[in-house]
Write a protein that holds these residues in place. Structure first.
Motif, PDB file in Angstrom:
ATOM      1  N   THR A   3      16.477  23.184  25.707  1.00 47.58           N
ATOM      2  CA  THR A   3      15.055  22.938  25.476  1.00 47.58           C
ATOM      3  C   THR A   3      14.746  23.038  23.993  1.00 47.58           C
ATOM      4  O   THR A   3      15.367  23.799  23.257  1.00 47.58           O
ATOM      5  CB  THR A   3      14.179  23.930  26.262  1.00 47.58           C
ATOM      6  OG1 THR A   3      14.532  25.262  25.890  1.00 47.58           O
ATOM      7  CG2 THR A   3      14.363  23.744  27.751  1.00 47.58           C
ATOM      8  N   LEU A  18       7.742  11.992  17.183  1.00 44.58           N
ATOM      9  CA  LEU A  18       8.802  12.207  18.167  1.00 44.58           C
ATOM     10  C   LEU A  18       9.998  11.294  17.903  1.00 44.58           C
ATOM     11  O   LEU A  18      11.151  11.722  17.994  1.00 44.58           O
ATOM     12  CB  LEU A  18       8.270  12.002  19.585  1.00 44.58           C
ATOM     13  CG  LEU A  18       7.309  13.083  20.074  1.00 44.58           C
ATOM     14  CD1 LEU A  18       6.717  12.703  21.421  1.00 44.58           C
ATOM     15  CD2 LEU A  18       8.011  14.432  20.155  1.00 44.58           C
ATOM     16  N   ALA A  22      13.893  12.385  16.892  1.00 48.25           N
ATOM     17  CA  ALA A  22      15.069  11.881  17.613  1.00 48.25           C
ATOM     18  C   ALA A  22      16.073  11.228  16.662  1.00 48.25           C
ATOM     19  O   ALA A  22      17.279  11.357  16.852  1.00 48.25           O
ATOM     20  CB  ALA A  22      14.649  10.903  18.697  1.00 48.25           C
ATOM     21  N   ILE A  27      20.049  14.374  18.964  1.00 47.46           N
ATOM     22  CA  ILE A  27      19.494  14.583  20.300  1.00 47.46           C
ATOM     23  C   ILE A  27      20.295  13.812  21.342  1.00 47.46           C
ATOM     24  O   ILE A  27      20.596  14.335  22.398  1.00 47.46           O
ATOM     25  CB  ILE A  27      17.997  14.203  20.331  1.00 47.46           C
ATOM     26  CG1 ILE A  27      17.216  15.286  19.589  1.00 47.46           C
ATOM     27  CG2 ILE A  27      17.498  14.041  21.750  1.00 47.46           C
ATOM     28  CD1 ILE A  27      15.738  15.062  19.519  1.00 47.46           C
ATOM     29  N   ALA A  30      17.136  12.701  25.578  1.00 46.27           N
ATOM     30  CA  ALA A  30      16.147  13.753  25.826  1.00 46.27           C
ATOM     31  C   ALA A  30      14.993  13.200  26.643  1.00 46.27           C
ATOM     32  O   ALA A  30      14.744  11.993  26.668  1.00 46.27           O
ATOM     33  CB  ALA A  30      15.617  14.325  24.517  1.00 46.27           C
ATOM     34  N   VAL A  32      10.792  14.112  27.303  1.00 44.63           N
ATOM     35  CA  VAL A  32       9.598  14.902  27.038  1.00 44.63           C
ATOM     36  C   VAL A  32       9.152  15.397  28.407  1.00 44.63           C
ATOM     37  O   VAL A  32       8.749  14.601  29.258  1.00 44.63           O
ATOM     38  CB  VAL A  32       8.488  14.058  26.369  1.00 44.63           C
ATOM     39  CG1 VAL A  32       7.221  14.877  26.216  1.00 44.63           C
ATOM     40  CG2 VAL A  32       8.968  13.513  25.028  1.00 44.63           C
ATOM     41  N   SER A  67      11.005   9.407  28.027  1.00 46.38           N
ATOM     42  CA  SER A  67      12.381   9.520  27.548  1.00 46.38           C
ATOM     43  C   SER A  67      12.402   9.273  26.040  1.00 46.38           C
ATOM     44  O   SER A  67      11.543   8.583  25.493  1.00 46.38           O
ATOM     45  CB  SER A  67      13.298   8.543  28.283  1.00 46.38           C
ATOM     46  OG  SER A  67      12.867   7.216  28.093  1.00 46.38           O
ATOM     47  N   LEU A  68      13.429   9.855  25.398  1.00 47.02           N
ATOM     48  CA  LEU A  68      13.517   9.809  23.944  1.00 47.02           C
ATOM     49  C   LEU A  68      14.965   9.618  23.546  1.00 47.02           C
ATOM     50  O   LEU A  68      15.852  10.316  24.045  1.00 47.02           O
ATOM     51  CB  LEU A  68      12.973  11.123  23.374  1.00 47.02           C
ATOM     52  CG  LEU A  68      12.754  11.255  21.887  1.00 47.02           C
ATOM     53  CD1 LEU A  68      11.785  10.199  21.370  1.00 47.02           C
ATOM     54  CD2 LEU A  68      12.223  12.645  21.565  1.00 47.02           C
ATOM     55  N   ALA A  73      11.494   5.404  22.062  1.00 45.64           N
ATOM     56  CA  ALA A  73      10.925   6.275  23.081  1.00 45.64           C
ATOM     57  C   ALA A  73      10.199   5.438  24.124  1.00 45.64           C
ATOM     58  O   ALA A  73       9.772   4.311  23.850  1.00 45.64           O
ATOM     59  CB  ALA A  73       9.942   7.255  22.443  1.00 45.64           C
ATOM     60  N   LEU A 105      10.610  19.308  24.684  1.00 45.13           N
ATOM     61  CA  LEU A 105      11.692  18.348  24.859  1.00 45.13           C
ATOM     62  C   LEU A 105      12.834  19.031  25.585  1.00 45.13           C
ATOM     63  O   LEU A 105      13.105  20.219  25.369  1.00 45.13           O
ATOM     64  CB  LEU A 105      12.234  17.874  23.509  1.00 45.13           C
ATOM     65  CG  LEU A 105      11.362  17.006  22.627  1.00 45.13           C
ATOM     66  CD1 LEU A 105      12.142  16.598  21.379  1.00 45.13           C
ATOM     67  CD2 LEU A 105      10.876  15.787  23.362  1.00 45.13           C
ATOM     68  N   ARG A 107      16.859  18.334  26.029  1.00 47.37           N
ATOM     69  CA  ARG A 107      18.025  17.542  25.633  1.00 47.37           C
ATOM     70  C   ARG A 107      19.053  17.587  26.755  1.00 47.37           C
ATOM     71  O   ARG A 107      19.338  18.664  27.298  1.00 47.37           O
ATOM     72  CB  ARG A 107      18.625  18.106  24.359  1.00 47.37           C
ATOM     73  CG  ARG A 107      19.789  17.314  23.847  1.00 47.37           C
ATOM     74  CD  ARG A 107      20.327  17.922  22.538  1.00 47.37           C
ATOM     75  NE  ARG A 107      21.558  17.288  22.183  1.00 47.37           N
ATOM     76  CZ  ARG A 107      22.768  17.689  22.573  1.00 47.37           C
ATOM     77  NH1 ARG A 107      22.891  18.764  23.333  1.00 47.37           N
ATOM     78  NH2 ARG A 107      23.851  17.051  22.212  1.00 47.37           N
TER      79      ARG A 107
END
Length: 132
Positions: A3, A18, A22, A27, A30, A32, A67-68, A73, A105, A107
């Protein structure tokens, strides 16, 4: 899973910040999990529309999820205005933090996300790549 709690400050562009995080951090993949806070401007693209709608004023972030990946994103958000009216949709660039945005977030170790064009939808869609 790992986290990563974040706080964005007044004037930050929610989506831009964000995506920058990333790109700048390893990352890989990940989500959100949740976000709360406030905005002075929200640019939300509603279902089926090509362009975002700009909302202004004192707005509360009720939910933020998505999602990231390093290359983009996919975020959805619901906001309420000072009268309690709720709007929600796809988060576009230009959502400006008013006082704070508190975001969690998560990961996903062992995976890398990317956004790749899908001819069936006409959009860059999530592509999941397992990592050893």
């Amino acid at each position: 899973m790992q986290t990563l709690p974040l706080r964005l400050v007044p004037g930050d562009d929610l989506r831009g910040a964000l995506e920058a995080i990333a790109r700048a951090n390893p990352i890989g993949a990940a989500f959100v999990m949740q976000g709360i806070g406030s905005l002075s401007v929200a640019n939300l693209r509603y279902a089926g529309l090509d362009q975002p709608t700009r909302l202004t004023g004192d707005l509360e972030i009720l939910t933020l999820a998505g999602s990231l990946a390093a290359d983009g994103a996919h975020l959805h958000m619901a906001v309420s205005d000072a009268q309690g009216h709720v709007s929600g949709g796809h988060v576009s660039v230009g959502c400006i933090v008013r006082t704070t945005a508190e975001i969690l977030l998560v990961r996903l170790a062992g995976f890398r996300f990317s956004r790749e064009f899908d001819p069936r939808t006409g959009f860059p869609e999530l592509s999941i790549h397992p990592q050893a």
